[in-house]
Design a protein around this motif. Structure first.
Motif, PDB file in Angstrom:
ATOM      1  N   LEU A 187       2.805   3.350  -4.176  1.00  0.00           N
ATOM      2  CA  LEU A 187       2.217   3.054  -5.490  1.00  0.00           C
ATOM      3  C   LEU A 187       2.821   1.782  -6.073  1.00  0.00           C
ATOM      4  N   THR A 192      -2.754   2.881  -2.538  1.00  0.00           N
ATOM      5  CA  THR A 192      -3.472   4.075  -3.005  1.00  0.00           C
ATOM      6  C   THR A 192      -2.880   5.287  -2.312  1.00  0.00           C
ATOM      7  N   TYR A 209      -7.318  10.595  -5.200  1.00  0.00           N
ATOM      8  CA  TYR A 209      -6.611   9.363  -4.825  1.00  0.00           C
ATOM      9  C   TYR A 209      -6.201   8.620  -6.091  1.00  0.00           C
ATOM     10  N   THR A 211      -3.934   5.260  -7.979  1.00  0.00           N
ATOM     11  CA  THR A 211      -3.262   3.958  -7.885  1.00  0.00           C
ATOM     12  C   THR A 211      -2.457   3.787  -9.170  1.00  0.00           C
ATOM     13  N   TRP A 212      -1.595   2.790  -9.160  1.00  0.00           N
ATOM     14  CA  TRP A 212      -0.727   2.571 -10.344  1.00  0.00           C
ATOM     15  C   TRP A 212      -0.446   1.095 -10.487  1.00  0.00           C
ATOM     16  N   GLN A 213      -0.410   0.623 -11.751  1.00  0.00           N
ATOM     17  CA  GLN A 213      -0.081  -0.764 -12.034  1.00  0.00           C
ATOM     18  C   GLN A 213       1.214  -0.805 -12.824  1.00  0.00           C
TER      19      GLN A 213
END
Length: 219
Positions: A187, A192, A209, A211-213
């Motif tokens: 991440l 993903t 699924y 995701t990360w910012q």
């Protein structure tokens, strides 16, 4: 008596090309000074391992002027080579990766930067992506990808930095499901991750699924 050497062509004072012979040196017996710059033990170790010093050095050129330069080792002869910092040129893109302003700034200072590159796609196939360190080589006068033992130092530092970022910022859980250290690392690198054991409002289990910012509290 004969020994191995590398030949190069250099223009003479009359404009004609002259052949220069470069004997192959012992990398363990690296000099302590290079055009007025004192080479530290740390510099020697990095030059042996990666071929590039990794930071600017103040050297005295043939005109007697002090200039900032990047220093690399010729991988064939083990000679040290300097390249003026003012002439370092970083392309906008390499192997499918567009360099960010931060990456360009680091590369211009001789640092190794780990980027996600793409292989050349065969007909009818998608290109594959791969992580690799890239660094400016004074000996080759251009950017080069570092593989194997030469790239290990940069890759280890990159993974350690990702790990620290993951530990500091990436959430450890998602909807009460614990994320593994591997998932947190993926991440943090913009990947993903599949999460199993999630339950919807009707009580049905499903997987999703995420995701990360950086800067986000939740994936």
């Amino acid at each position: 008596h004969s020994n191995d050497s590398q030949l190069s062509l250099k223009p003479g004072t009359d404009g004609r090309l002259t052949v220069c012979s470069h004997g192959i040196l012992d990398p363990e017996k690296m000099q302590k000074q290079f055009f007025g710059y004192d080479i530290t033990d740390s510099d020697k170790q990095v030059l042996r391992q990666t071929g590039n010093m990794g930071h600017p050095a103040t050297v005295t050129n043939r005109a007697g002027e002090q200039v900032e330069a990047l220093v690399s080792r010729n991988l064939k002869t083990n000679e040290l080579v300097a390249f003026p910092l003012s002439k370092v040129n970083i392309p906008a893109e390499k192997n499918g990766h567009t360099f960010t302003p931060d990456e360009v700034a680091k590369l211009k200072q001789g640092e190794a930067v780990v980027c996600q590159f793409q292989t050349k796609a065969k007909e009818g196939q998608k290109p594959k992506t791969y992580l690799a360190p890239v660094q400016f080589s004074a000996a080759r006068m251009q950017l080069e990808l570092l593989f194997g033992e030469r790239g290990k130092l940069a890759m280890d530092e990159h993974r350690e930095m990702q790990k620290q970022t993951a530990n500091q910022e990436v959430p450890k859980t998602f909807r009460k499901q614990e994320l593994t250290e591997k998932s947190q690392l993926e991440l943090s690198g913009g990947g993903t991750v599949k999460v199993s054991g999630l339950v919807d409002k009707q009580g049905k289990a499903y997987h999703g699924y995420i995701t990360w910012q950086p800067g986000q509290k939740y994936p």
